[in-house]
Design an enzyme around this catalytic site. Structure first.
Site, PDB file in Angstrom:
ATOM      1  N   ASP A  78       0.818  -1.209   0.000  1.00 51.66           N
ATOM      2  CA  ASP A  78       0.000   0.000   0.000  1.00 51.66           C
ATOM      3  C   ASP A  78       0.855   1.264   0.000  1.00 51.66           C
ATOM      4  O   ASP A  78       0.471   2.278  -0.594  1.00 51.66           O
ATOM      5  CB  ASP A  78      -0.935  -0.001   1.207  1.00 51.66           C
ATOM      6  CG  ASP A  78      -2.195  -0.803   0.945  1.00 51.66           C
ATOM      7  OD1 ASP A  78      -2.122  -1.748   0.139  1.00 51.66           O
ATOM      8  OD2 ASP A  78      -3.240  -0.499   1.525  1.00 51.66           O
ATOM      9  N   GLU A 443      -6.746   4.656  -0.424  1.00 54.52           N
ATOM     10  CA  GLU A 443      -6.416   5.230   0.866  1.00 54.52           C
ATOM     11  C   GLU A 443      -5.983   6.682   0.694  1.00 54.52           C
ATOM     12  O   GLU A 443      -5.227   7.015  -0.219  1.00 54.52           O
ATOM     13  CB  GLU A 443      -5.290   4.443   1.539  1.00 54.52           C
ATOM     14  CG  GLU A 443      -5.719   3.066   2.004  1.00 54.52           C
ATOM     15  CD  GLU A 443      -4.628   2.312   2.710  1.00 54.52           C
ATOM     16  OE1 GLU A 443      -4.958   1.336   3.408  1.00 54.52           O
ATOM     17  OE2 GLU A 443      -3.446   2.669   2.556  1.00 54.52           O
ATOM     18  N   SER A 469      -5.248   4.939   5.291  1.00 58.36           N
ATOM     19  CA  SER A 469      -4.189   4.047   5.761  1.00 58.36           C
ATOM     20  C   SER A 469      -4.221   4.019   7.280  1.00 58.36           C
ATOM     21  O   SER A 469      -4.635   4.986   7.931  1.00 58.36           O
ATOM     22  CB  SER A 469      -2.832   4.576   5.283  1.00 58.36           C
ATOM     23  OG  SER A 469      -1.791   3.991   6.005  1.00 58.36           O
TER      24      SER A 469
END
Length: 553
Positions: A78, A443, A469
């Site tokens: 991510d 995110e 996040s």
């Protein structure tokens, strides 16, 4: 054995021939066949060392009389995917991971499975697969990264690297300082050091009973992590012998346990996306009302980065998840009678647990707050709910009212923040970033980190139908449901509209009279972004709302 379907009897001569092409002996073919699902790859720091974990798992399986077979699954970092179109593919990888494991485990009828995840969507994707399949399963993650240190000895994590971007050009922020953060925020392998999504979900795996004690907190670089992997390899054979399957472990009661621990630990808001999806895979219902009730009765005992300065290694040294569970059990907030992957109950697992550092794991009397680190908000903007990491919100921002600054994408918002077009008192609105509208529910770490870097996290709130996040902090409210692309009220907000946020009372309101809202909604046509053919388009067509876990229809 389940594997008899591919190895036993005269009709399976060709199958056994193929196994022998792998170098297997008759004895290895006779033994239980254990699939080892390993998400090792070379681009995710949390996964770069998982081959070592897999080797240890295989050793444990062989010691206990089984034959291991390693097979891979994908993973998205991510952090690396953040802030560009790659983040659209992060959440949607969860469903792909679950599907790919189901395919492998059904095409090759293993007797049991050991899962080796570490980072954000890989953990819930694997749990969802285990519950779909309901084959004897155990999890062992790669463990958390150690925190970094700057030249002046300050402890830092990945969240600091994102926040420093917002400080670019500020007086006193030197190139040397920026390079220091860049070089030291992530010092080695493991899932990023704070209570971000990866570590939150690895802790939830331990709490829920699918991972051995220590799974959530033992550092990636520790020899104890290798020993834990060997123990998991041995323990899967015991689970096979005792016929304990994932749905025996993951029940409505164990999910309630997980939510209590989630609130006590102040985990990532993404847990409120993944735990309902996990429940859905086990045919269990969790809704936002249930989550808020649990939050209201659970004290916030642990505050790790980004909400505080401590990291997962500090929690491990303070007694780990077992010590937190012991505290919750002592308050009557944890069911200790439930079976776990140890073959024993939660109560038996935590008998000898104790808090070794009360600065890291607080008591009910000294808790950061009497209620949990996460909260669900409702109101006319999000009638189906929204999520905030309450424990990472500054006290002065728990109640806030201000004019909206509206953006139809993450990129638009970042440009405005970095160019000082967002000012103290504003409420940043980022829409069309939900599961369907994104598509992919990106995110919003870059906008929240930029606000923090600009020094605005004490005066500016941010609301979105996207998500955050685990490294995000501040008055960051996500998962607004229904999302703009599904016709949600967030889609009709205009610049200058007053938005009221009252986190202690769980309220999120657009300060317009009902007639004006009705008028705007009558003329509202949701925007649907053009996406290329392929998985992203299929995802948009199939995905449900964030308040249901963004699972497929």
């Amino acid at each position: 054995m389940r594997s008899d379907a591919m190895k036993t009897g005269p009709t399976k001569i060709p199958h056994r021939s193929l196994f022998k092409a792998l170098g297997l002996t008759d004895e290895e073919i006779r033994r239980p066949m254990i699939g080892v699902v390993c998400a090792k790859n070379d681009i995710i720091p949390g996964h770069s060392h998982l081959d070592k974990i897999a080797e240890a798992v295989q050793a444990g399986i062989r010691m206990a009389g089984g034959t291991p077979f390693v097979f891979p699954t994908i993973g998205v970092c991510d952090g690396i995917a953040m802030g560009h179109t790659g983040m659209r593919y992060s959440l949607i990888s969860r469903e792909h991971i679950a599907d790919s494991i189901e395919i492998m485990a059904m095409a090759h009828p293993f007797d049991a499975l050991v899962f080796i995840p570490n980072c954000d969507k890989i953990v819930p994707g694997m749990i969802m697969a285990s519950l779909r399949l309901n084959i004897h399963s155990i999890f062992v993650s790669g463990g958390p990264m150690m925190p970094g240190k700057t030249m002046d000895g300050k402890k830092i994590t990945l969240s600091n690297a994102f926040e420093v971007v917002g400080a670019l050009g500020k007086e006193g922020v030197t190139e040397e300082h920026l390079k220091d953060v860049e070089d030291n925020a992530c010092p080695g392998c493991g899932s990023c050091a704070g209570m971000f999504t990866a570590n939150s979900m690895n802790c939830m795996t331990e709490v829920i009973g699918l991972g051995l004690p220590g799974n959530g907190t033992i550092p990636a670089i520790s020899a104890a992590r290798i020993r834990l992997a060997k123990e998991a390899g041995m323990k899967i054979m015991e689970l096979l012998d005792k016929n304990i399957c994932p749905r025996d472990i993951v029940t409505e009661k164990s999910l309630r346990n997980a939510l209590h621990a989630d609130m006590a630990l102040g985990c990532s808001t993404n847990t409120i996306l993944h735990l309902p999806a996990i429940a859905h895979a086990a045919d269990i219902a969790i809704d936002f009302e249930d989550i808020n009730k649990i939050s209201k009765e659970t004290p916030h005992l642990v505050k790790l980065s980004p909400a505080g300065s401590d990291c997962l290694v500090d929690l491990n040294d303070a007694g780990g998840i077992s010590a937190v569970l012991k505290e919750l059990a002592d308050y009557g907030l944890f069911d200790t009678s439930l079976i776990t992957c140890t073959g024993k109950t939660v109560g038996e697992n935590i008998t000898n647990a104790r808090v070794l550092d009360t600065n890291v794991i607080r008591s009910k009397e000294t808790a950061y707050s009497p209620d949990g680190g996460l909260a669900i908000l409702w109101g006319n903007i999000g009638p189906d709910g929204a999520v905030v990491k309450k424990g990472a919100v500054l006290p002065e921002m728990l109640v806030h009212e201000g004019p909206a600054k509206v953006f139809n994408s993450e990129e638009e918002s970042i440009e405005a923040i970095l160019n000082d077009k967002v000012v103290a008192g504003d409420v940043v609105v980022i829409r069309y970033e939900g599961p369907k509208g994104g598509p992919g529910m990106r995110e919003m770490l870059a906008p929240t980190a930029s606000l923090a870097g600009k020094g605005l996290d004490n005066s500016v709130a941010l609301i979105t139908d996207g998500r955050f996040s685990g490294a995000s902090k501040g008055a960051s409210i996500g998962h607004i449901s229904p999302e703009a692309a599904a016709g949600g009220v967030i889609g009709i907000i205009q610049d200058g509209d007053i938005i009221s946020i009252d986190i202690p009372n769980n309220k999120l309101e657009l300060k317009l009279d009902a007639a004006e809202i009705e008028k705007r909604m009558a003329n509202f046509k949701p925007m649907l972004k053009e996406v290329p053919q392929g998985y992203l388009r299929r995802y948009r067509d199939l995905v449900t709302s964030a308040n249901t876990g963004a699972v497929f229809k």
